[in-house]
Design a protein around this motif. Structure first.
Motif, PDB file in Angstrom:
ATOM      1  N   ASN A 293      -8.152   5.800   5.892  1.00  0.00           N
ATOM      2  CA  ASN A 293      -7.573   5.790   4.742  1.00  0.00           C
ATOM      3  C   ASN A 293      -8.198   5.595   3.711  1.00  0.00           C
ATOM      4  OD1 ASN A 293      -5.412   6.436   6.775  1.00  0.00           O
ATOM      5  ND2 ASN A 293      -4.916   4.410   7.190  1.00  0.00           N
TER       6      ASN A 293
ATOM      7  N   GLN B  25       0.657  -1.108   0.145  1.00  0.00           N
ATOM      8  CA  GLN B  25      -0.133  -0.138  -0.090  1.00  0.00           C
ATOM      9  C   GLN B  25       0.757   1.270  -0.104  1.00  0.00           C
ATOM     10  OE1 GLN B  25      -2.833  -0.631   3.251  1.00  0.00           O
ATOM     11  NE2 GLN B  25      -3.822  -2.182   2.168  1.00  0.00           N
ATOM     12  N   ASN B  26       0.313   2.417  -0.448  1.00  0.00           N
ATOM     13  CA  ASN B  26       1.049   3.743  -0.670  1.00  0.00           C
ATOM     14  C   ASN B  26       1.963   3.589  -1.426  1.00  0.00           C
ATOM     15  OD1 ASN B  26      -0.655   4.970   1.439  1.00  0.00           O
ATOM     16  ND2 ASN B  26       0.175   3.678   2.935  1.00  0.00           N
ATOM     17  N   ARG B  27       2.041   2.866  -2.439  1.00  0.00           N
ATOM     18  CA  ARG B  27       3.002   2.730  -3.415  1.00  0.00           C
ATOM     19  C   ARG B  27       2.371   3.204  -4.778  1.00  0.00           C
ATOM     20  NH1 ARG B  27       6.917  -2.425  -2.611  1.00  0.00           N
ATOM     21  NH2 ARG B  27       7.096  -2.106  -0.193  1.00  0.00           N
TER      22      ARG B  27
ATOM     23  N   LYS C  79      -8.725  11.337  -2.956  1.00  0.00           N
ATOM     24  CA  LYS C  79      -7.311  11.648  -3.881  1.00  0.00           C
ATOM     25  C   LYS C  79      -7.245  11.449  -5.207  1.00  0.00           C
ATOM     26  CE  LYS C  79      -4.228  11.543   0.206  1.00  0.00           C
ATOM     27  NZ  LYS C  79      -3.140  10.885   0.753  1.00  0.00           N
TER      28      LYS C  79
ATOM     29  N   PHE D 213      -8.065   7.879   0.110  1.00  0.00           N
ATOM     30  CA  PHE D 213      -7.508   7.341  -1.300  1.00  0.00           C
ATOM     31  C   PHE D 213      -8.661   7.559  -2.221  1.00  0.00           C
ATOM     32  CE2 PHE D 213      -7.891   3.895  -4.241  1.00  0.00           C
ATOM     33  CZ  PHE D 213      -6.839   4.031  -5.005  1.00  0.00           C
TER      34      PHE D 213
END
Length: 154
Positions: free
Chosen positions: A121, A81-83, A128, A125
């Protein structure tokens, strides 16, 4: 090597979904829900993000009508995650949907009135990536699990 692959085989859709969701108990901790996703994902347009031929993310999208599709399920293994993998998956899906003249993409997630930090979160996501909240309702999943409907214009 990374790749996003559309999966047509129903057994593979179910297998990948089962594999990934069971590693994400913070989001998918209810056995009945996992079984439903595994069984129903066969009816979605399904994409897998692979790293060295190993699935690390998935998205299943269903058609609601000739103008609107919905993210049925989306999951990325925690360590990936977050990549940017989720955004890449969404971008691939959105390109395909635009080519089919779909106008809107929507998603249902746990609403703001619920204190769950993991779904906070998730909402961030989606925001965003261009989704906007439309309405939080309690009639879909019950009072204890308010459903936030979010959508974006394609």
């Amino acid at each position: 090597m990374t790749e996003i692959k559309q999966v047509l085989n129903q057994e593979e859709k179910s297998r990948v979904t089962n594999y990934i969701l069971r590693q994400l108990p913070e989001w998918f901790g209810i056995e009945e829900a996992i079984v439903n996703y595994v069984n129903n994902v066969v009816n979605t347009e399904f994409y897998v993000y692979n790293i060295s031929e190993q699935p690390v993310g998935l998205i299943g999208v269903q058609s609601n009508n000739k103008y609107t599709s919905e993210v049925y399920v989306m999951a990325i293994l925690k360590e990936y995650q977050n990549r940017g993998i989720g955004k890449e998956l969404l971008d691939s899906v959105e390109d395909d949907l635009k080519n089919k003249n779909i106008k809107f993409l929507m998603v249902k997630t746990l609403g703001d009135s619920h204190p769950d930090k993991y779904y906070k979160n998730t909402r961030e996501f989606y925001f965003k990536t261009g989704f906007y909240p439309l309405e939080e309702i309690k009639e879909i999943w019950g009072k204890e699990n308010p459903c936030l409907i979010m959508a974006k214009n394609l």
